[in-house]
Design an enzyme around this catalytic site. Structure first.
Site, PDB file in Angstrom:
ATOM      1  CG  ASP A 399      -1.802   1.184   1.338  1.00 26.91           C
ATOM      2  OD1 ASP A 399      -2.680   1.327   0.464  1.00 26.91           O
ATOM      3  OD2 ASP A 399      -1.623   1.993   2.266  1.00 26.91           O
ATOM      4  CD  GLU A 452      -2.604   2.449  -3.242  1.00 24.65           C
ATOM      5  OE1 GLU A 452      -3.681   3.049  -3.312  1.00 24.65           O
ATOM      6  OE2 GLU A 452      -1.902   2.455  -2.225  1.00 24.65           O
TER       7      GLU A 452
END
EC number: 2.4.1.18
Length: 738
Positions: A399, A452
């Site tokens: 993330d 990401e």
């Protein structure tokens, strides 16, 4: 003269809770050539009894809680046990050897200990035939570290750990403890402050807000060996990911399904819908439901909200039995400020990055990790290796990679400190991510990593050897943003935004991309996917079917957040289940069936996934019809293939009984998929058999339609394909090139 163990300085440090080497004072100590002595510390006790080889003896009482018992030479830890004030009988923790060795120390402080999860934290084990739990923690700036729990009345003076290295590793073996024991760390900082902390390496925790760490026994018997052996063969296959938040997919009797209840239902659903993987929003332990798991405090622990450690192992095992891979969202970029966890762990910013004027990240009000410390990198690396080794996950999605890569991410001038070259790149984070990918791919071939990453940082999916970060895939945030930006426009305005559809193809093969419609796009006022669509209900659902078809056809792996497959109307909320009752409504049934058949077509069609990272897999047919919003292209499994898929997307609302596409010479053309099918809630148009037109006939058709003048000789004539084009639809044809 008092014996050495009553040395005033040693006793004062022990009693005041500042003794860093209790193992040197307590346990079995040599007193003479013929005699040893058992030395015990029992604060608050008036008497202490010892069972020595079956005989109960009373220990001598000294001052300040020190007790001792003279014994014959050569006594072993197994030969005696001590009665506690609660009547329990247990072996002496300070009689057992310390196991943290020089190799452990070297690897950990170098940041390369690949099995640190089997050394740090609370590890059930057996030493010299005695079962118990070995506790190890890194706290270099603490004066004293104790393990406290229900086994010692949460008393910080009873079980102080021994500092086994000058670099701050502490250890203690507590015999007799078993899985289920609750514990925390109690620390005395350099300033004398007493801190109570959860274990960063804890494998399980009590339910929030109870932050107690729990000893676990990892004894699950896996049944997925065949899956793991075959996993590497699946990496080049289709990848259609269903993104799931465990706590809000489906509820039962007003509560989320637990891991075991979820396992069979979700596995069967994914098989039915032709998803190849599930991606779980973080199931690492976290204190705040509203963080969705992205503010992690237990990097080695599945959240207890949905069941036990073993329950999650069962869930993953079950998914594998059904042929579904499991990808875990993982957050190494920042951690929460909660005082019970890692923040100021030993009284200093041990894990925190401190070189900016403010240590808090402006976006999330969290701390960022200090990747310059090898021990911090080893903590993070150990976490991900733990999830792969002990939990059998098949992929790790990292993330907020951009926030790791850039020192100025979310910060203004003056709020960050440049790197040693004066730049804004976080060189330590870059090295960590390269190490992360290198170790995973070397140690676990077939496990995939996803970034990401929302900027243009280069070489995200280029190998580390070639100077890249080494990820397998990068989320294509640009494609997602541009696509949804286009779809949100009302139909009269779309011709002015056609570049939202065509521009992403300029960089579509610069990385190995995954195309996401993720949870982030259906929260915080952004509306659900169906809610983004303009027009009345019929047009909204037609557009959603078109969108799902468009995603399936575009080059790149696929990800869809739960609810998007049936047209969830409300924004997603972690506090309720999906609106499954919508499947009683025909429009939603239609989208659901359409999504199912699109997914099936995707996994069965190598043209859509076999070479989707290569430019040779994609060839434009036409994107010039801006007014009507039509784009068409071919998808190939390999450059020399004669078989291809022709993908046609009509983003407008008109209906064209005869629509002429310029096309390469074709031998055949057969319709495979039409999102305007009445079975999906469409109008049923677009099923007329396509007509392949020779260049001469195609030119006549274009002249008749006014697309070219009769005397226009610019450019060579091309073949044509006459199709029936329904409104707001995706058509997919199987074509054979001449």
């Amino acid at each position: 003269m008092d014996p050495f163990f009553l040395n005033t300085q040693h006793v004062e440090l022990l009693v005041s809770g500042k003794q860093s080497s209790p193992q040197d004072l307590l346990g079995i100590v040599s007193e003479s050539l013929n005699q040893d002595r058992i030395v015990l510390f029992r604060p608050g006790a008036e008497t202490v009894f010892v069972e020595l080889r079956g005989k109960i003896q009373q220990a001598e009482s000294h001052h300040s809680g020190i007790f001792s018992l003279p014994v014959m030479k050569g006594i072993s830890p197994q030969d005696y046990r001590v009665y506690h004030q609660n009547g329990l009988l247990a072996h002496d923790p300070y009689a057992f050897p310390l196991l943290w060795g020089e190799i452990d120390s070297f690897l950990f402080h170098e940041g390369t200990h690949q099995r640190i999860y089997e050394r740090m934290g609370a590890i059930p084990c057996e030493i010299d035939g005695v079962p118990g739990v070995r506790f190890i923690v890194w706290a270099p700036h603490a004066q004293r570290v104790s393990v406290i729990g229900d086994f010692n009345g949460w008393h910080g003076l009873v079980n102080p750990l021994h500092k086994v290295s000058d670099q701050g590793v502490w250890e203690l073996f507590v015999p007799g403890l078993t899985a289920g024991a609750c514990y925390k760390w109690e620390m005395v900082t350099e300033s004398g402050q007493v801190l109570i902390k959860s274990d960063p390496y804890g494998k399980f925790f009590g339910p929030p807000p109870w932050s107690v760490s729990v000893v676990i026994d990892d004894s699950y018997e896996w049944t997925d060996s065949e899956w793991l052996e075959e996993r590497i063969k699946k990496t080049e296959g289709p990848m259609n990911i269903y993104e799931v938040h465990v706590g809000s997919w489906r509820w039962q009797e007003g509560q989320p399904l637990n891991y075991k209840e979820l396992a069979d239902q979700l596995a069967l659903y994914c098989k039915q819908m032709h998803y190849t993987h599930v991606e779980l929003l973080p199931v690492t332990e976290h204190p705040l439901n509203e963080s969705w798991g992205y503010q992690t405090t237990g990097y080695y622990a599945p959240t207890s909200r949905y069941g036990s450690f073993e329950d999650l192992q069962y869930f993953i095992d079950t998914m594998h039995q059904h042929g579904i891979g499991v990808i875990l969202d993982w957050v190494p970029g920042h951690f929460p400020i909660d005082s019970f966890a890692m923040s100021g762990f030993d009284g200093t910013p041990l894990y925190e990055y401190t070189r900016n004027p403010s240590p808090l990240h402006p976006h999330w009000h969290t701390y960022t990790f200090d990747y310059a410390k090898p021990e911090v990198c080893n903590f993070l690396l150990g976490s991900v290796l733990f999830w792969i080794d002990k939990m059998h996950v098949d992929g790790i999605r990292v993330d907020a990679v951009s926030s790791m890569l850039y020192l100025d991410y979310g910060r203004y001038a003056g709020e960050w400190v440049p790197n040693r070259y004066g730049g804004r790149e976080n060189l330590d984070a870059i090295r960590f991510l390269q190490q992360f990918n290198t170790v995973i791919h070397e140690k676990y071939p077939g496990v995939l990593t996803f970034a990401e990453e929302s900027t243009t940082f280069p070489k995200i999916t280029v190998s580390v050897e070639e100077g890249g970060l080494g990820f397998d895939y990068k989320w294509n945030m640009g494609w997602m943003h541009d696509t949804l930006h286009y779809f949100e426009k009302d139909f009269p305005y779309r011709p002015y935004h056609q570049s939202d559809l065509t521009f992403p193809q300029w960089y579509a093969f610069s990385e190995r991309f995954l195309l996401p419609f993720s949870h982030d796009e259906v929260v915080h006022g952004k509306r659900s996917l169906i809610g983004k669509m303009p027009g009345d209900a019929w047009r909204q659902f037609a557009q959603l079917r078109l969108l799902l078809g468009y995603q399936i056809c575009q080059p790149g792996k696929k990800l869809l957040f739960m609810g998007g497959e049936f047209g969830q109307g409300r924004e997603w909320s972690p506090g309720r289940e999906l609106d499954w009752e919508l499947l009683d409504i025909s429009y939603h049934q239609g989208v659901h069936l359409c999504s199912q058949e699109l997914n099936a077509l995707y996994v069965q069609s190598p043209q859509l996934w076999q070479a989707d990272h290569l430019p040779s897999s994609f060839r434009w047919v036409d994107f010039s019809d801006v007014r009507n919003g039509v784009v068409a292209y071919l998808r190939f499994a390999d450059a020399d293939a004669k078989k291809a898929l022709l993908c046609v997307h009509h983003f407008g609302v008109g209906y064209f009984p005869h629509y002429l596409l310029p096309i390469l010479p074709l031998e055949s053309c057969d319709l495979l998929m039409n999102t305007d099918d009445t079975r999906f809630g469409g109008s049923g148009k677009g099923f007329r058999e396509p007509e392949i037109l020779t260049p001469e006939i195609a030119r006549q058709e274009r002249e008749a339609a006014g697309l070219i003048e009769a005397d226009d000789e610019s450019g060579p004539d091309c073949w044509g394909l006459d199709i029936e084009l329904p409104p707001s639809a995706t058509l997919i044809f199987s074509v054979t090139l001449q």
